[in-house]
Design a protein around this motif. Structure first.
Motif, PDB file in Angstrom:
ATOM      1  N   ALA A   1       0.954  -1.295  -0.051  1.00  0.00           N
ATOM      2  CA  ALA A   1       0.030   0.127  -0.053  1.00  0.00           C
ATOM      3  C   ALA A   1       0.837   1.232  -0.062  1.00  0.00           C
TER       4      ALA A   1
ATOM      5  N   ALA B   1       1.062   4.352  -2.809  1.00  0.00           N
ATOM      6  CA  ALA B   1       0.940   5.588  -2.313  1.00  0.00           C
ATOM      7  C   ALA B   1       2.079   6.349  -2.977  1.00  0.00           C
TER       8      ALA B   1
ATOM      9  N   THR C   1      -1.046   7.449  -5.878  1.00  0.00           N
ATOM     10  CA  THR C   1      -2.521   7.031  -5.632  1.00  0.00           C
ATOM     11  C   THR C   1      -2.524   7.685  -4.012  1.00  0.00           C
ATOM     12  N   PRO C   2      -3.626   8.387  -3.543  1.00  0.00           N
ATOM     13  CA  PRO C   2      -3.934   8.712  -2.273  1.00  0.00           C
ATOM     14  C   PRO C   2      -3.835   7.071  -1.392  1.00  0.00           C
TER      15      PRO C   2
ATOM     16  N   ARG D   1      -5.344   6.787   1.674  1.00  0.00           N
ATOM     17  CA  ARG D   1      -6.561   6.353   1.904  1.00  0.00           C
ATOM     18  C   ARG D   1      -7.385   5.166   1.093  1.00  0.00           C
ATOM     19  N   GLU D   2      -7.169   5.817  -0.174  1.00  0.00           N
ATOM     20  CA  GLU D   2      -7.836   4.962  -1.342  1.00  0.00           C
ATOM     21  C   GLU D   2      -7.009   3.620  -1.642  1.00  0.00           C
ATOM     22  N   VAL D   3      -5.683   3.461  -1.644  1.00  0.00           N
ATOM     23  CA  VAL D   3      -5.085   2.317  -1.658  1.00  0.00           C
ATOM     24  C   VAL D   3      -5.344   1.446  -0.476  1.00  0.00           C
ATOM     25  N   HIS D   4      -5.605   1.944   0.711  1.00  0.00           N
ATOM     26  CA  HIS D   4      -5.868   1.340   1.923  1.00  0.00           C
ATOM     27  C   HIS D   4      -6.955   0.630   1.580  1.00  0.00           C
ATOM     28  N   THR D   5      -8.177   1.172   0.914  1.00  0.00           N
ATOM     29  CA  THR D   5      -9.453   0.551   0.869  1.00  0.00           C
ATOM     30  C   THR D   5      -9.550  -0.504  -0.130  1.00  0.00           C
ATOM     31  N   GLN D   6      -8.599  -0.249  -1.392  1.00  0.00           N
ATOM     32  CA  GLN D   6      -8.470  -1.260  -2.447  1.00  0.00           C
ATOM     33  C   GLN D   6      -7.787  -2.582  -2.103  1.00  0.00           C
TER      34      GLN D   6
END
Length: 894
Positions: A784, A788, A792-793, A795-800
């Motif tokens: 992740a 980042a 890629t932000p 938090r977005e990576v974390h969700t994916q």
């Protein structure tokens, strides 16, 4: 008439009774002994005495073959039961296997045999010199038991809390049997102290089958001795427990190869099951056979005599009655002026007797010879029997007059305290007799302060140099004797006045009276408490240093290994054992720095503050402070005697350290489980189960966790005692506010030492640790962060990646789960757990480059901390050297 031969005997109790019972049973009793003077009861006995060298079986065989119609041979003496069995075996009479008896009599061989047969015994070491004692103690956990390799009646058995006490006990144990049976032993045992209730099982073996006559609960006198002062039968336990203990004891007897005759099995019950203390191949002493006989309704002595006379053995029926024994001990040495029962026997008292006679000289031995009277009772209920025995023994009129050469056990008057005499009941509760094992450290501090005070008084011309020199000479003698002259002394008004009274007895009251000029017990106690705190803090810091050294060594060994890093017991990231151990090292380092700051804060000496209002005598408080290793005297006399904030600070740091160690122990205990299987604790740092043969218990870790409760309790106790005490000298703050310190120090030292052992000797299960990381889930955080870093932000990576991880099948194998992650994440997922770990190189992570930097910092901090402590200790050592030189100059100059 058939004859029955006794080879030596107990000097009291069952020895005499066995001879009487043999006569009642129709035998002509003979006693062969090398010294008939050992047996006072012979004057009124009907036994025929033959004097011969009983340590030679051949001499006894020669005598036995000449006796008419000899039916049996027996010895009630622990020291001659082996000889009796050899003689009986040689002429074809019933006897136990002499080799098995020899194995039992040598308690070192006994322990080894029981260990070999998987019977639980205390950890034991054999020593023959002071050097070996100190070496063994370095590998032991205090307290320990020192005991002769052979012996009985608790002779020479001592509980030791430190090395000095153990060395002294070793020296005494070597010769303790000389005045009993003219036997010395260069071999002594150091044994782990097992906490718990102690019991004995009374066994008789016939035709190879052991029968348990009953389980007896023991009552012991005060430590460091182990004098048995009472017995209860049957032990107050549920019937199933009594049966289980009976089977255990019977199995222990068979494990030692005892195939015939009586056996007395002593053991302690613990959470993990019974632990054998020792097995004696003889009848129990201490009037136990008499109590059993009365309670069982069958003479145990008759059963044994018939067994050895080959007249058969019929086990007695289980008892429905209870019995108790209580003994009265002499409390000091001297001439026995009065000894008598002041009340008549009540119905429950089946036997009561005096073991000494008026006019007899008594010397305290710390074993069975200190008993002066006994009472045996039987009743339907154990409580009734015990209460009757205690009433009978409490009703003894008892007086000992100290002789001039028994000053060590004589209570001198204490004129310095105005002749106050404490009520006996209050004395029992608040002023127990002095015990050097417990009070020796405080007495040493007392002598240290006296040295400084007397040097200062002499330099100021307040006390003549002749008086100071004489008092200092006696104080040096005190220290050289390790204050043994005070051991066992009553101290109704505290250690100081008992110490002062002994000094007055040696130097004379007039000279000793100068010692207390310009001081009070208030400033004296405050100073001693700071010296004690200083030593405790230093001792704990040294132990933490040992633990830190172990952590550094093992961290370097394990830094290249893989291990999961946990968060809330869930695998979070790839790490290493070295990273974890370094974390503990740094946490301990901060605690150690706090301890050293506290040592620097202990710089103000209370001496000179008196009772809180100073003194009109022109003393030099700065000199006294310097001689004791303090930087300066107190600015305010009230603050000097009232404040105990430094003790609370010390206890709070001790508490913080214990909490840290408890958390580490909790982690390690979890990691030893089969489910985690990350580390392995060696067998010599673990224990077994009394029921589950497959189980290995890392119970030392539980001791580390449990010790934290003791340390925290000590802090709460001290804080509670102090919080509502007046801001002046008070018992709440000076006594109850400071006394928990030693308890806390002992508990924390135990925890730190056990932690050092565990850290030093655990092994890491590299395969299991790696297996937990092979599915790649622990490396998704690194993936992740890589995504980042490419734009890629986070938090977005974390969700994916969270969604991807949730889809990975937990039912598939680790390789399949990793392949699923690779197919989803590609090259952002580290190619191996090592790559994932080493990517975590910032913020003090477990990556190899980060870990190397941490090692460099850790080693520098460790060296600096060691240096600081060495400087502090050097300052104290200089003060002690200077003080001792001044003491010597005063003595020699005079």
């Amino acid at each position: 008439m058939s004859s029955f031969l006794f080879v030596e005997s107990n000097t009291t109790g069952t020895g005499e009774l066995l001879i009487k019972r043999a006569k009642v049973l129709g035998f002509d009793p003979y006693l062969v002994t090398r010294n008939r003077a050992r047996y006072p009861f012979l004057e009124k006995s009907d036994v025929q005495v033959i004097e011969a060298e009983t340590r030679s079986p051949d001499k006894v065989i020669e005598i036995a073959t000449k006796l008419p119609g000899l039916a049996g041979i027996f010895s009630s003496s622990d020291y001659f039961v082996e000889s009796a069995s050899k003689v009986a075996r040689a002429i074809g009479l019933p006897s136990a296997n002499p080799e098995a008896i020899a194995r039992c009599r040598n308690k070192w061989k006994q322990v080894n045999e029981l260990e070999r047969k998987s019977v639980s015994v205390p950890e034991t070491r054999l020593v023959t010199s002071v050097k070996e004692v100190k070496k063994a103690l370095a590998e032991s956990v205090f307290p320990v038991i020192i005991k002769p390799i052979s012996g009985s009646g608790s002779s020479g058995v001592r509980l030791c809390e430190n090395t000095a006490a153990a060395v002294q006990a070793f020296e005494e144990a070597k010769d303790v049997l000389l005045d009993q049976v003219d036997l010395g032993s260069p071999e002594v045992l150091i044994q782990q102290y097992i906490e718990g209730q102690e019991y004995s099982a009374e066994i008789v073996v016939s035709d190879g089958m052991p029968y348990c006559l009953g389980i007896v609960a023991k009552h012991k006198g005060p430590p460091p001795c182990f004098v048995e002062i009472g017995h209860d039968f049957p032990a107050s336990l549920p019937e199933p427990s009594l049966e289980e203990l009976g089977f255990f004891a019977a199995g222990t007897v068979l494990a030692l190869g005892l195939d015939f005759g009586p056996a007395h099995v002593e053991f302690v019950t613990t959470e993990t099951g019974p632990v054998v203390i020792e097995v004696n191949p003889r009848l129990a002493g201490g009037m136990i056979p008499v109590m059993l006989s009365k309670a069982l309704g069958t003479s145990v002595l008759d059963l044994v005599i018939r067994l050895y006379a080959d007249a058969g053995f019929a086990p007695p029926r289980p008892s429905k009655r209870a019995g108790a024994i209580r003994f009265r001990l002499a409390d000091k040495s001297g001439k026995l002026k009065r000894l008598a029962f002041s009340r008549s026997k009540e119905p429950a008292v089946v036997e009561a007797g005096l073991l000494k006679t008026e006019g007899e000289e008594i010397r305290i031995k710390g074993d069975f010879r200190d008993r002066v009277a006994y009472a045996v009772t039987v009743a339907d209920e154990l409580e009734t029997a015990a209460a009757a025995a205690e009433r009978m023994i409490d009703a003894i009129a008892f007086e000992i007059e100290a002789t001039p050469d028994e000053r060590d056990n004589t209570r001198f008057s204490e004129p310095a305290d105005g002749g106050w005499t404490l009520h006996p009941e209050a004395m029992k509760l608040l002023a127990p007799p002095i015990e050097i094992s417990r009070d020796g450290r405080l007495l040493q501090f007392q002598a240290t302060v006296d040295e400084a005070h007397l040097v200062m008084l002499a330099d100021q011309g307040l006390v003549s140099r002749a008086v100071a020199a004489d008092l200092l000479t006696h104080i040096l003698d005190f220290q050289g004797e390790e204050f043994q002259s005070l051991d066992g002394r009553d101290a109704p008004r505290g250690l100081y006045l008992a110490y002062e009274a002994e000094l007055a007895a040696r130097a004379g009251a007039e000279r000793a009276g100068w010692l207390h000029l310009a001081r009070s017990r208030n400033d004296l106690n405050a100073t001693i408490s700071l010296l004690s705190l200083r030593e405790s803090v230093c001792s704990v810091s040294l132990e933490i240093g040992v633990a830190q050294d172990a952590l550094l060594q093992r961290a370097e060994e394990a830094s290249s290994l893989l291990a999961p890093l946990y968060s809330q017991y869930q695998i979070a990231l790839p790490g290493s054992p070295g990273h974890y151990l370094l974390g503990v090292f740094f946490a301990l380092g901060r605690e150690r720095e706090r301890l050293h700051r506290l040592l620097k804060d202990i710089r103000v000496c209370p001496m000179g503050a008196g009772a809180g209002g100073g003194t009109s005598i022109p003393i030099d408080c700065s000199q006294t402070a310097s001689l004791l290793g303090f930087e300066m005297p107190s600015f305010n006399s009230l603050d000097a005697v009232a404040s105990r904030d430094l003790h609370l600070h010390g206890l709070s740091i001790f508490t913080s350290v214990s909490i840290l160690l408890s958390r580490v122990a909790q982690d390690m205990q979890v990691w030893t489980t089969r489910e985690f299987a990350l580390i392995e604790v060696p067998r010599n740092l673990a224990g077994g189960s009394s029921m589950l043969p497959q189980k290995k218990n890392p119970y030392l870790l539980e001791h580390i966790k449990g010790s934290a409760s003791t340390v925290m309790g000590a802090y709460v106790s001290a804080a509670t005692a102090t919080c509502k005490s007046p801001f002046s000298n008070s018992i709440e703050s000076s006594n109850y506010g400071c006394s928990p310190l030693q308890l806390a120090e002992e508990a924390l030292t135990r925890a730190v030492t056990l932690t050092s052992l565990i850290v030093r000797f655990i092994s890491f299960n590299a395969t299991s640790m790696r297996r937990n990381l092979e599915d790649g889930l622990a490396m998704t955080t690194v993936a992740a962060e890589r995504m980042a870093s490419r734009g890629t932000p986070f938090r977005e990576v974390h969700t994916q990646i969270g969604a991807i991880a949730a889809r990975v099948s937990q039912e598939s194998c680790a390789a399949k789960r990793r392949n699923e992650l690779v197919s989803e994440l590609g090259d952002v997922l580290p190619a191996s757990p090592e790559e994932g770990r080493d990517a975590l190189r910032f913020g003090g992570g477990p990556g190899l480059t980060s870990t190397d930097a941490q090692f460099s910092i850790a080693k520098t901090q460790f060296r600096e901390t060691e240096r600081k402590l060495a400087e502090i200790r050097e300052g104290w050592a200089w003060a002690e050297m200077h003080r001792k030189r001044r003491v010597t100059d005063l003595i020699n100059g005079h």
